[in-house]
Design an enzyme around this catalytic site. Structure first.
Site, PDB file in Angstrom:
ATOM      1  N   ASP A   1     -14.490  -2.798  14.169  1.00 55.29           N
ATOM      2  CA  ASP A   1     -14.783  -1.463  13.615  1.00 55.29           C
ATOM      3  C   ASP A   1     -14.614  -1.448  12.105  1.00 55.29           C
ATOM      4  O   ASP A   1     -14.715  -0.387  11.487  1.00 55.29           O
ATOM      5  CB  ASP A   1     -13.854  -0.404  14.231  1.00 55.29           C
TER       6      ASP A   1
ATOM      7  N   LYS B   1      -8.679 -11.707   7.464  1.00 60.55           N
ATOM      8  CA  LYS B   1     -10.048 -11.224   7.282  1.00 60.55           C
ATOM      9  C   LYS B   1     -10.184 -10.723   5.840  1.00 60.55           C
ATOM     10  O   LYS B   1      -9.229 -10.169   5.292  1.00 60.55           O
ATOM     11  CB  LYS B   1     -10.339 -10.070   8.253  1.00 60.55           C
TER      12      LYS B   1
ATOM     13  N   GLU C   1      12.436  39.506  -3.665  1.00 59.01           N
ATOM     14  CA  GLU C   1      13.890  39.671  -3.734  1.00 59.01           C
ATOM     15  C   GLU C   1      14.526  38.988  -4.941  1.00 59.01           C
ATOM     16  O   GLU C   1      15.761  38.989  -5.064  1.00 59.01           O
ATOM     17  CB  GLU C   1      14.524  39.147  -2.443  1.00 59.01           C
TER      18      GLU C   1
END
Length: 981
Positions: free
Chosen positions: A926, A901, A480
Site C-alpha cells: 500500500d 524499502k 469571572e
C-alpha cells in the site's frame, strides 16, 4: 495547573475506550474517565482490588452532608467495588508482582467497564484475570461485577473476597456513621447514615462462583462485611466469580435496608441483568447517538461526552440535578451551577425530554431556597444560589485556600455577585417549553419560577435618575476574571429578556389557566404596578451597544481597562489570572470565558437583540483574541466553536471543538481527576448540532444548514421537537464515491516488470500495515506523540511519505535538518517503538482488514505459499495477535535485512525463505516505497490504495475486499500479454 499529562496508552474505537497500559501517574484522572453510572449513582473507575492513594467513590444523587462550618458536599457512599483475589496466599496487586498484559475498556454502548490482565505473582504464578462491572440502567438499584480467573502455569488455591467498604472518605472526611450489618441466606447487608443530613443507605450483596467447587464464608468485621470463596484451580481452568449488589437510600424509600435485601433475594442471574442493562442502553442511544463519519477520534469523543451526561441524568424525578462535575469526582463538592441549564440541558431537551423535565423540576423543588437567599440579601422574590445542593440554599464556599501555603485565603465573590443564574434558569425553562410544548409543567412549575425570579429582578435593579436608566451594579458577569463590575451587558440583557418573557408567561397563564394565574398573583404577589415596573425596566435598562459599529462593551468602563496581547504570554501552561494575579487581571481587558459572545450565542436562536451578523463579527473580532480560551474556563471552547462556525472560520471552529471534546480524554487542563467537565460535554452536543449541523427552527420544523468540518463526510442525529422526531443525515458537499465498482485498474507495464509470457506465480508476499491490518494509524499516533514531545511540527500529511519505510528513515524525514546525536536518534526510535507497542497491545483477529482472511484461505487451498514482508520490527508480534501465524509460511521483518524499502532486499529475503524465484512472487503493498522495492526485485505487484500513491504497480485495487485469486491470475496474465504487444 498541570498539563503535562496527555492521553497516552489510549485507543478509541467507535464505541470503546481502550487503555493499553497502567500508568500510576494517571491513576486519579483515569478513575474519572472510567466512571460508570445509571442516573441514580455514579462510580469512579477505581480498581476492584484497590490501589495505594486511589480515590474510589460512589456518589448518589441528593445524598449531601455538611462538613462542619465549611461547606455542604455530595457524600462518598459506601464502596461496593472491593473484590480481592488471593492466589496461593499472594494477594493480587498492581504494585506488586509483574503486569505482563493489561487492557482496560469502557464500552459506551452498554455502560460496561472491563479490565483484562496477565499477572505474574512475586513467586512466579501467572494468571489471567478479567474484571467487568456495570450499573444497571434497567434498574437503578442494581449493580453487577464479574471476575474470570484462569491460572496459566500453576495449580493452587484461590480465594476471592467480595466486600462492602463502609469507610468511604471525601478526601479525608467520612460522612457516615455505621448502624448495622449482617448476613442473610443470599449474602451480606450493610446499613449506614450520614452524620448531619441523616440520610440512611442500605446495601446488600451476594456472590456466586462457577467452574470450581467453592466453599463460601461470611465475615462481618465492623464496617466491612465480606463474602469469601475459596477453591482449588488447575492450570488453564477458568473460574467465574459474580457479585451482585443492591442499594437504596431513605431519600426514595422508608426502609432502604429491607428494600436492598428483598431486591437481592429476587434478582435473576448476572447474565440476565446484564442483558437488561444492554437493552436499556440500546433504547437510550437510539435517540441520543450522534454518528460522525470521516473523523474517528471526534466520533468516539462525542459519544464519550454524551455517555457521561447520560449516566449523570436523574431518571426518576428525584428532586436532584446534574452537578458541574457530574457524579464522577470530588470537584466543586457535587454542587449544581448554571452549567446544567445553559450547557447541559439542551442535549436532554432535544433527545430525552423527560430527563430535561426532571432537571428543571429540581429548580422548582429548590425555589424556597432561592427565596431564602433573596430575603437574606435584602431583596424580594427568588434569587437562585450560584452553587446549589439539595435545598437550593447558597452553598458556595465563602473562602478558598490559596495555592501558596503561606498566602491568605481567597474570597469567593461568586456567591454574592454572580447573579445572572436566575435569568439563566428562566432561559432554560423558556426554551424547554418552546421545544416540548409541555404546558402542564409550565403551568404547575415553570411559570412560578419565571415570575418569582422576575420579582427578584424588579427589586435588584437600580434607577439612575441622572441618566434616566435602570442599572445593575456590583456584579460578576459570565467572565469571572472581573469580580466587581457595574452594568455587565450579559447580565443586563438577560434580565431584560427575562422580564420580557415573564410578561408573556403571565399573559399566557391568565388566558389559559386563570385559576393558576390568580393563585400566583396572590402568592408572589404579582400586582399591576409590579408588571408595569417590569415593562419600565425593559424599556430603560442600560445596554451599552454601539449600533454604528455593532460593538458591545462588556461592562461599564471595560474599554478603558489596560489592553492585553495574549500572544505575549505564550508559551504557557497556566491561566492568565494565575500568571498576573487576581488584582492585575481585574484591570486588564482579558476574559476567562465568553461574556458578550456568550450573550450573542444565547440570543442567536431567535435572533433577539443585540444579535445580528454585524454584531457577531464585530464582537468576535474584539473579544475572541482577548479570551483566555485555553486555560481560562472549560465552558468557552464549545461556544467559540459554534460562533466561529457561524462566521465561516471552519478550521478554528474545529480546533475549538476538539479542544472541548478532548478536555477530559486528554486531561488537557490537568484537572480531570476532579471529575468530568459536564458543561463542556453539553456544549459539545450544541457545537455538533447547532454549529456544524446548523440547526435552526422554523414555525413548522427544524431545518439544517450544515457546514461540516473538513474531513467529515457524514453527520447523523435525531431531534425531538414539538412531539415529533426529526432525523438529520447530513453529508459533506464534496462528491464521494464510497461504493465504487470493483474494477481492476491496469497501467502501462513498469520498466522493471518480470518478463514472462505466462506468469507462474507460486508465492504471495504481503506487506502488513495497510494491507492485512491497519496499524498505520498506530504508527502515526506514535510518531505524533514523539513529535509533540520534541516540539516538531507533524501531521497526517507529513505522515504520508513514511508509509512503508523503516523507522530510522521515517525519523530522519521527521527531523529534517535538525541536528541530533546518534544516541539521541537511537533513543527517539526506541521511544517511538515503545509508544507503538503500547498501542498495538489490543490487536486481535477482528483487526484484520476486509478480505484478508478470505484471500489467505483461498491461497492456502490453491497451494500458494505466503509470506509477510514488513519493515516493522514488530511484525511477528502483530501477526501473532492477528491469529494468522499458522497461515503464513515465512516472515521477513525489520530484523531480516540491512537495507530497508525501497531497496529490494526485504522481498528478496522473503522469496528466499519461500524457496521461490523472485518472478514467481507477487507483492501486495500500500506504499510507494514498497511498490518500488518489489519492482526492483523483479516481482509482480498489486498496489492497494489510490493510484497517485501506488499507481506504478501492475494492478491497483482499493483494498483486499472481494479479491479472488483466480481473477488476480487472469489480470496478471493480461498484463503479461500487454508486455508482449
Amino acid at each position: 495547573m498541570n498539563t503535562k499529562s496527555p492521553a497516552r496508552h489510549f485507543i478509541y474505537t467507535d464505541w470503546i475506550l481502550i487503555e493499553t497500559q497502567f500508568d500510576p501517574e494517571q491513576l486519579h484522572s483515569r478513575e474519572t474517565l472510567f466512571t460508570i453510572g445509571n442516573g441514580f449513582l455514579g462510580t469512579r473507575g477505581s480498581f476492584e482490588e484497590g490501589y495505594i492513594r486511589a480515590l474510589p467513590a460512589t456518589f448518589i444523587h441528593g445524598v449531601y452532608n455538611d462538613v462542619p462550618v465549611v461547606y455542604t458536599e455530595l457524600a462518598n457512599c459506601p464502596d461496593w467495588l472491593p473484590l480481592v483475589v488471593i492466589i496461593n496466599d499472594e494477594r493480587f496487586r498492581l504494585n506488586q508482582g509483574e503486569i505482563l498484559q493489561y487492557d482496560r475498556q469502557l464500552d459506551l454502548r452498554q455502560g460496561i467497564v472491563s479490565r483484562s490482565l496477565r499477572w505474574r505473582s512475586p513467586s512466579g504464578n501467572t494468571i489471567d484475570i478479567h474484571f467487568e462491572r456495570f450499573a444497571s440502567l434497567a434498574d437503578q438499584h442494581v449493580l453487577g461485577q464479574r471476575c474470570r480467573l484462569t491460572p496459566l502455569n500453576f495449580d493452587g488455591v484461590i480465594e476471592v473476597q467480595a466486600s462492602i467498604n463502609g469507610y468511604p472518605e471525601n478526601q479525608g472526611f467520612n460522612h457516615w456513621e455505621d448502624l448495622d450489618q449482617g448476613k442473610t441466606d443470599q449474602g451480606i447487608w450493610f446499613h449506614s447514615r450520614t452524620r448531619k443530613s441523616r440520610i440512611d443507605i442500605g446495601m446488600a450483596a451476594k456472590m456466586t462462583i462457577s467452574g470450581a467447587e467453592a466453599s463460601l464464608q461470611v465475615s462481618t468485621a465492623p464496617g466491612y462485611p465480606t463474602l469469601s470463596g475459596s477453591f482449588f484451580a488447575t492450570s488453564q481452568q477458568t473460574v467465574t466469580v459474580e457479585k451482585l449488589v443492591t442499594v437504596f437510600t431513605s431519600r426514595e424509600i422508608d426502609a432502604p435496608v429491607l428494600a436492598a435485601q428483598e431486591k437481592l433475594a429476587h434478582l435473576p442471574d448476572y447474565t440476565t441483568l446484564l442483558n437488561a442493562n444492554a437493552q436499556a442502553w440500546e433504547e437510550v442511544w437510539q435517540y441520543s447517538d450522534i454518528v460522525i463519519e470521516g473523523d474517528s477520534t471526534a466520533a468516539f469523543a462525542v459519544r464519550y461526552n454524551l455517555f457521561q451526561l447520560l449516566i449523570a441524568a436523574p431518571r426518576h424525578g428525584d428532586k436532584v440535578s446534574i452537578p458541574a462535575k457530574t457524579l464522577s469526582g470530588f470537584g466543586y463538592r457535587g454542587h449544581v451551577f448554571w452549567d446544567t441549564e445553559i450547557f447541559i440541558l439542551p442535549f436532554f431537551t432535544f433527545t430525552q425530554p423527560d430527563l430535561a423535565r426532571n432537571l428543571l423540576s429540581y429548580r422548582y423543588y429548590t425555589l424556597d431556597g432561592a427565596r431564602r437567599k433573596a430575603i437574606h440579601s435584602g431583596y424580594q422574590g427568588a434569587m437562585y444560589a450560584w452553587e446549589s445542593a439539595v435545598t437550593g440554599d447558597e452553598v458556595t464556599p465563602r473562602w478558598s485556600l490559596p495555592n501558596d501555603f503561606y498566602g491568605e485565603d481567597v474570597r469567593i465573590w461568586c456567591r454574592d455577585r454572580e447573579i445572572h443564574i436566575s435569568a439563566d434558569i428562566t432561559y432554560a425553562i423558556w426554551y424547554y417549553w418552546q421545544v416540548t410544548g409541555d404546558d402542564q409543567w409550565m403551568r404547575d412549575c415553570g411559570a412560578e419560577i419565571v415570575l418569582d425570579t422576575a420579582v427578584f429582578w424588579g427589586s435588584r435593579v437600580e434607577f439612575n435618575s441622572q441618566e434616566q436608566r435602570y442599572e445593575i451594579r456590583g456584579v460578576i458577569g459570565a467572565d469571572e476574571y472581573h469580580e466587581l463590575v457595574h452594568n455587565n451587558t450579559f447580565t443586563n440583557r438577560m434580565v431584560q429578556w427575562h422580564l420580557e418573557k415573564a410578561l408573556l408567561v403571565y399573559d399566557w397563564l391568565h388566558q389559559n389557566f386563570p385559576e393558576r394565574a390568580a393563585e400566583l398573583a396572590e402568592k408572589l404577589p404579582l400586582t399591576l404596578e409590579m408588571r408595569s415596573h417590569w415593562q419600565d425596566i425593559i424599556n430603560k435598562i442600560w445596554i451599552p451597544y454601539n449600533s454604528a459599529t455593532g460593538l458591545i462593551e462588556q461592562c461599564e468602563g471595560f474599554f478603558q481597562l489596560e489592553d492585553i496581547n495574549l500572544e505575549d504570554y505564550e508559551p504557557r501552561q497556566r491561566s492568565i489570572q494565575a500568571i498576573l494575579g487576581i488584582e492585575e487581571t481585574n484591570e486588564r481587558q482579558v476574559l476567562k470565558q465568553p461574556d458578550v459572545l456568550m450573550l450573542l450565542y444565547l440570543m442567536r436562536e431567535s435572533a433577539d437583540y443585540p444579535y445580528n451578523q454585524k454584531a457577531l463579527q464585530a464582537n468576535w473580532d474584539y473579544y475572541a483574541p482577548r479570551t483566555d480560551i485555553t486555560y481560562g474556563s472549560s465552558l468557552g471552547p464549545a461556544i467559540h466553536a459554534i460562533l466561529a462556525s457561524d462566521l465561516g472560520q471552519s478550521e478554528l471552529a474545529y480546533k475549538r471543538f476538539m479542544q472541548a471534546v478532548m478536555v477530559d480524554l486528554e486531561d488537557s487542563r490537568g484537572n480531570t481527576a476532579d471529575g468530568i467537565h459536564g458543561a463542556s460535554a453539553g456544549g459539545i452536543w450544541q457545537t455538533v448540532v447547532f454549529g456544524f449541523g446548523g440547526i435552526q427552527f422554523t414555525d413548522s420544523k427544524p431545518v439544517a444548514n450544515p457546514h461540516l468540518p473538513p474531513g467529515w463526510t457524514r453527520l447523523k442525529f435525531k431531534l425531538h421537537w414539538r412531539g415529533q422526531w426529526h432525523e438529520f443525515d447530513l453529508r459533506s458537499q464534496q462528491t464521494t464515491q464510497e461504493e465504487k465498482n470493483r474494477e481492476f485498474i491496469l497501467f502501462a507495464s513498469p520498466a522493471n516488470s518480470p518478463s514472462l509470457h505466462n506468469p507462474d506465480i507460486r508465492g504471495v508476499i504481503f506487506d502488513l500495515d495497510g494491507v492485512l491490518t491497519d496499524t498505520a494509524e498506530y504508527h502515526y499516533l506514535a510518531w505524533q506523540q514523539l513529535a509533540d514531545e520534541e516540539g516538531i511540527p507533524f501531521n497526517r500529511q507529513a505522515n504520508e511519505p513514511l508509509r512503508g519505510i523503516s523507522r530510522r528513515a521515517s525519523l530522519m524525514m521527521i527531523l529534517g535538518n535538525r541536528q541530533y546525536s546518534e544516541a539521541e536518534i537511537e533513543e527517539m526510535m526506541e521511544r517511538k517503538n515503545n509508544y507503538y507497542i503500547e498501542l498495538i497491545q489490543t490487536i486481535s483477529p477482528k483487526d484484520l482488514l476486509p478480505g484478508a482472511i478470505a484471500l489467505l484461505d483461498e491461497l492456502r487451498q490453491n497451494g500458494i505459499k505466503t509470506a509477510i514482508g514488513s519493515a516493522s520490527k514488530n511484525a511477528r508480534m502483530v501477526v501473532e495477535r492477528l491469529g494468522i501465524a499458522d497461515q503464513v509460511d515465512a516472515i521477513a521483518d525489520g530484523y531480516s535485512v540491512q537495507q530497508p524499502k525501497p531497496a529490494p532486499d526485504l522481498f528478496l529475503y522473503a522469496a528466499n525463505q519461500l524457496k521461490l524465484a523472485p518472478q514467481q512472487c507477487v507483492v501486495f503493498e500500500d506504499a510507494a516505497a514498497g511498490i518500488e522495492a518489489a519492482l526492483a526485485a523483479k516481482m509482480w505487484t498489486v498496489g492497494l490504495g489510490p493510484s497517485e500513491r501506488v499507481g506504478s504497480a501492475h494492478i491497483v485495487l482499493p483494498s483486499l475486499a472481494g479479491v479472488k485469486w483466480a481473477e488476480l491470475q487472469a489480470k496478471l496474465s493480461d498484463v503479461s500479454r500487454q508486455q508482449l504487444t
